[in-house]
Design a protein around this motif. Structure first.
Motif, PDB file in Angstrom:
ATOM      1  N   ASP A  94     -20.075  33.448 -15.789  1.00 21.88           N
ATOM      2  CA  ASP A  94     -19.942  34.093 -14.498  1.00 21.88           C
ATOM      3  C   ASP A  94     -19.296  33.459 -13.434  1.00 21.88           C
ATOM      4  O   ASP A  94     -18.395  33.812 -12.617  1.00 21.88           O
ATOM      5  CB  ASP A  94     -21.179  34.642 -14.004  1.00 21.88           C
ATOM      6  N   ALA A  95     -19.516  32.039 -13.311  1.00 20.31           N
ATOM      7  CA  ALA A  95     -18.959  31.051 -12.536  1.00 20.31           C
ATOM      8  C   ALA A  95     -17.195  30.777 -12.908  1.00 20.31           C
ATOM      9  O   ALA A  95     -16.521  30.763 -12.077  1.00 20.31           O
ATOM     10  CB  ALA A  95     -19.559  29.592 -12.709  1.00 20.31           C
ATOM     11  N   ALA A  96     -16.904  30.910 -14.159  1.00 20.06           N
ATOM     12  CA  ALA A  96     -15.746  30.791 -14.615  1.00 20.06           C
ATOM     13  C   ALA A  96     -14.897  31.894 -14.213  1.00 20.06           C
ATOM     14  O   ALA A  96     -13.799  31.931 -13.856  1.00 20.06           O
ATOM     15  CB  ALA A  96     -15.392  30.532 -16.044  1.00 20.06           C
ATOM     16  N   GLU A  97     -15.439  33.215 -14.343  1.00 22.56           N
ATOM     17  CA  GLU A  97     -14.747  34.264 -13.897  1.00 22.56           C
ATOM     18  C   GLU A  97     -14.671  34.490 -12.239  1.00 22.56           C
ATOM     19  O   GLU A  97     -13.442  34.603 -11.963  1.00 22.56           O
ATOM     20  CB  GLU A  97     -15.459  35.749 -14.233  1.00 22.56           C
ATOM     21  N   ALA A 131     -14.390  31.744 -10.464  1.00 25.65           N
ATOM     22  CA  ALA A 131     -13.259  30.676 -10.283  1.00 25.65           C
ATOM     23  C   ALA A 131     -12.052  31.188 -10.485  1.00 25.65           C
ATOM     24  O   ALA A 131     -11.175  30.981  -9.688  1.00 25.65           O
ATOM     25  CB  ALA A 131     -13.634  29.392 -11.145  1.00 25.65           C
ATOM     26  N   GLY A 132     -11.774  32.003 -11.450  1.00 22.81           N
ATOM     27  CA  GLY A 132     -10.637  32.661 -11.797  1.00 22.81           C
ATOM     28  C   GLY A 132     -10.063  33.417 -10.677  1.00 22.81           C
ATOM     29  O   GLY A 132      -8.861  33.581 -10.178  1.00 22.81           O
ATOM     30  N   LEU A 133     -10.894  34.603  -9.953  1.00 24.52           N
ATOM     31  CA  LEU A 133     -10.724  35.125  -9.169  1.00 24.52           C
ATOM     32  C   LEU A 133     -10.268  34.340  -7.738  1.00 24.52           C
ATOM     33  O   LEU A 133      -9.406  34.620  -6.973  1.00 24.52           O
ATOM     34  CB  LEU A 133     -11.707  36.223  -8.735  1.00 24.52           C
ATOM     35  N   LEU A 134     -10.992  33.390  -7.631  1.00 24.00           N
ATOM     36  CA  LEU A 134     -10.586  32.124  -6.377  1.00 24.00           C
ATOM     37  C   LEU A 134      -9.612  31.824  -6.654  1.00 24.00           C
ATOM     38  O   LEU A 134      -8.597  31.747  -5.441  1.00 24.00           O
ATOM     39  CB  LEU A 134     -11.727  31.390  -6.543  1.00 24.00           C
ATOM     40  N   ARG A 151      -2.517  33.668  -3.916  1.00 26.00           N
ATOM     41  CA  ARG A 151      -1.838  34.752  -3.139  1.00 26.00           C
ATOM     42  C   ARG A 151      -1.496  34.148  -1.457  1.00 26.00           C
ATOM     43  O   ARG A 151      -0.583  34.410  -0.994  1.00 26.00           O
ATOM     44  CB  ARG A 151      -2.741  36.117  -3.025  1.00 26.00           C
ATOM     45  N   ARG A 152      -2.599  33.520  -1.144  1.00 25.03           N
ATOM     46  CA  ARG A 152      -2.658  32.931   0.443  1.00 25.03           C
ATOM     47  C   ARG A 152      -1.383  31.900   0.414  1.00 25.03           C
ATOM     48  O   ARG A 152      -0.777  31.743   1.378  1.00 25.03           O
ATOM     49  CB  ARG A 152      -3.895  32.163   0.435  1.00 25.03           C
TER      50      ARG A 152
END
Length: 66
Positions: free
Chosen positions: A40-43, A45-48, A54-55
């Motif tokens: 969950d943390a890795a997923e 982190a990938g979204l982050l 994008r920013r």
């Protein structure tokens, strides 16, 4: 047939926390996420990463226009 041992090039959480060159905000996230499910943390982190990239792209476009 022998297995060759290959060192994992990815840093461990312990290594990042001990590194004085790693910024405090990243260390805070690592500490906060240590007890989470690693997948969950890795997923997350990938979204982050995607959101931050994008920013950055948006900031670079603004600088190009100015």
């Amino acid at each position: 047939m022998s297995r060759q041992h290959h060192q994992d090039p990815r840093p461990s959480i312990r290594t990042l926390l001990a590194d004085p060159g790693v910024r405090g905000p990243l260390k805070a996230v690592l500490r906060a996420w240590t007890d989470r499910d690693p997948l969950d943390a890795a997923e997350d982190a990938g979204l982050l990463v995607l959101a931050l990239e994008r920013r950055v792209d948006g900031v670079e476009r603004q600088v190009d226009v100015e």
